[in-house]
Design an enzyme around this catalytic site. Structure first.
Site, mmCIF file in Angstrom:
data_model
loop_
_atom_site.group_PDB
_atom_site.id
_atom_site.type_symbol
_atom_site.label_atom_id
_atom_site.label_comp_id
_atom_site.label_asym_id
_atom_site.label_seq_id
_atom_site.Cartn_x
_atom_site.Cartn_y
_atom_site.Cartn_z
ATOM 1 N N GLY A 1 0.784 -1.229 0.000
ATOM 2 C CA GLY A 1 0.000 0.000 0.000
ATOM 3 C C GLY A 1 0.812 1.273 0.000
ATOM 4 O O GLY A 1 0.258 2.371 -0.003
ATOM 5 N N SER B 1 6.599 3.532 -3.453
ATOM 6 C CA SER B 1 7.784 4.370 -3.274
ATOM 7 C C SER B 1 7.653 5.341 -2.109
ATOM 8 O O SER B 1 8.633 5.994 -1.741
ATOM 9 C CB SER B 1 8.056 5.158 -4.565
ATOM 10 O OG SER B 1 8.374 4.287 -5.630
ATOM 11 N N ILE C 1 9.771 -7.613 -3.369
ATOM 12 C CA ILE C 1 11.087 -7.671 -2.748
ATOM 13 C C ILE C 1 12.017 -8.566 -3.578
ATOM 14 O O ILE C 1 11.812 -9.783 -3.665
ATOM 15 C CB ILE C 1 10.999 -8.201 -1.303
ATOM 16 C CG1 ILE C 1 9.977 -7.384 -0.497
ATOM 17 C CG2 ILE C 1 12.369 -8.174 -0.656
ATOM 18 C CD1 ILE C 1 10.264 -5.895 -0.438
ATOM 19 N N SER C 2 13.022 -7.959 -4.169
ATOM 20 C CA SER C 2 13.977 -8.709 -4.997
ATOM 21 C C SER C 2 14.767 -9.703 -4.149
ATOM 22 O O SER C 2 15.150 -9.408 -3.017
ATOM 23 C CB SER C 2 14.953 -7.744 -5.678
ATOM 24 O OG SER C 2 14.292 -6.880 -6.562
ATOM 25 N N GLY D 1 22.194 0.704 -4.192
ATOM 26 C CA GLY D 1 21.266 0.103 -5.144
ATOM 27 C C GLY D 1 21.180 0.910 -6.424
ATOM 28 O O GLY D 1 21.114 0.350 -7.522
ATOM 29 N N GLY E 1 13.260 -6.368 -36.066
ATOM 30 C CA GLY E 1 11.980 -6.711 -36.679
ATOM 31 C C GLY E 1 11.312 -7.884 -35.985
ATOM 32 O O GLY E 1 11.371 -8.016 -34.758
ATOM 33 N N GLU F 1 14.607 1.069 -7.328
ATOM 34 C CA GLU F 1 15.503 2.028 -6.661
ATOM 35 C C GLU F 1 15.066 3.469 -6.901
ATOM 36 O O GLU F 1 15.891 4.380 -7.020
ATOM 37 C CB GLU F 1 16.964 1.837 -7.124
ATOM 38 C CG GLU F 1 17.472 0.421 -7.158
ATOM 39 C CD GLU F 1 17.154 -0.375 -5.900
ATOM 40 O OE1 GLU F 1 17.023 0.220 -4.819
ATOM 41 O OE2 GLU F 1 17.019 -1.604 -5.997
#
Length: 408
Positions: free
Chosen positions: A149, A152, A177-178, A258, A356, A380
């Site tokens: 929620g 950033s 979350i990476s 990061g 292409g 980030e």
């Protein structure tokens, strides 16, 4: 044809390196290491990136490969098991790996975010306990900040730490979350009362649940997940920094590294687009001409190559500023990440256009570049956040300069 194209691509890369302004700014050792990094990526990353992408998870063997090479702790001092490399060399490593797989480079990004945060704000005991294991790759970390929620808006964290004797009770959820699918320790940010807090939380803590996120547009092998905390007990000894300083002091260290890593990784993706495009344009025949004989194709490649040169210098400038502890390190890193992420999106779009129909196929590297590049504008700090911060900084600088002129 495949071997011929590979050889041609290698010649293109060598030609680019010879004329790059960046080469004259690097030390002999840095240039040699960059060549090693590129050779590593060519052999161990690029041939398998599409396979990892389809599996939507980085294999344990790839992580072990990074650990064995010392890359996961390359930025840490030797006292903590690292290689003690400067930031310029760290950036070159991210650039080389970014050419092969943005998702795998994300592991390097997150590991640096956790390690450098601990190096700056961890206690002596915390650094002695955690950093050597992170450097050796025995532990993979995850920087657990983003919430479903809040996105950033990190000031709106809903995750809560409740103090109870010698521990905190943690409740809440995090998302996007990476490396969370593979991480064994999480640096979790939340609130205690109205103060921000950051704590290390082991994966095997009771009440912690990791829910993998599948079917991502890009960074498919970055191991993203949603994490749920249900009355998780966290020892007070795992607190990083002081209560109230997590968002103002602790998180910015990780986010800064990061951005450096992401800027250089985006630069690697941009180089991949350029090399794939120039090689294809030189070899693709249309009647008695090559694709590169067409002015419209040359226009796309001209912009791509110029962005590559500019991005290289911006990334180098940011890394050098960090190594020299210059006050403008924050600003130069923002500019590098802002420029390379946007340039990577343009380059990936143009690279698909140049190829292409063949560029739209899943097996084409430029197809993966196209999907990965857009993520660079989001992670980030989004492009819009970078524009807001940089715009304010530039206006404020002009205002201060104007006051000086008026005072004279």
């Amino acid at each position: 044809m495949g071997d011929l194209q590979t050889m041609w691509s290698a010649e293109v890369t060598e030609s680019i390196d010879r004329r790059s302004s960046l080469r004259c700014l690097l030390s002999e050792q840095q240039r040699a290491r960059h060549e090693d990094f590129k050779a590593f990526a060519t052999l161990n990353v690029e041939p398998f990136a599409e396979q990892w992408d389809r599996a939507e998870r980085p294999p344990d063997s790839a992580i072990a490969m990074l650990a064995k090479a010392g890359y996961l702790g390359c930025h840490l001092p030797p006292d903590y098991g690292g290689l003690g490399w400067d930031t310029v060399t760290f950036g070159l490593l991210n650039e080389a790996l970014g050419r092969g797989s943005s998702a795998l480079t994300g592991v390097l990004t997150v590991q640096a975010m956790i390690s450098m945060t601990l190096l700056k704000w961890g206690t002596v005991e915390q650094k002695r306990t955690w950093l050597p294991r992170l450097a050796r790759g025995e532990l993979i970390g995850a920087f657990v900040l983003t919430e479903p929620g809040a996105g950033s808006d990190i000031q709106s964290l809903a995750t809560r730490f409740t103090p109870e004797g010698d521990h905190f009770t943690l409740n809440g959820s995090k998302k996007w979350i990476s490396c969370a699918q593979i991480a064994s320790v999480f640096l979790v940010f939340g609130k205690v009362e109205n103060r921000s807090l950051a704590c290390l939380v082991p994966r095997d803590s009771p009440g912690l649940r990791v829910e993998p996120i599948d079917d991502l547009m890009g960074f498919r092998a970055a191991g993203l997940a949603e994490i749920h905390f249900d009355d998780v007990e966290v020892p007070s000894a795992n607190l990083i920094g002081k209560p109230g300083f997590a968002l103002s002091h602790v998180a910015p260290v990780g986010l800064h590294y990061g951005r450096i890593s992401t800027a250089c990784s985006a630069l690697g993706l941009l180089r991949g687009c350029f090399e794939e495009s120039t090689t294809h344009a030189a070899m693709r025949k249309i009647g008695d001409k090559t694709l590169g004989d067409l002015g419209m194709i040359r226009s796309l490649i001209a912009r791509m190559g110029t962005d590559l040169e500019a991005g290289s210098l911006l990334c180098h400038n940011a890394c050098r500023a960090e190594d020299d502890h210059l006050p403008e390190a924050f600003e130069t890193t923002l500019m590098a990440k802002y420029f390379t992420s946007r340039a990577a999106v343009r380059a990936a779009s143009d690279a698909v256009q140049i190829r292409g129909a063949s560029g739209c196929h899943g097996s084409a590297p430029v197809s993966r570049y196209y999907r990965d590049a857009k993520i660079m504008e989001i992670i980030e700090g989004t492009t819009q956040i970078h524009e807001d911060i940089l715009g304010k900084m530039f206006v404020d600088q002009a205002g201060r300069f104007g006051k000086v002129i008026q005072g004279d």
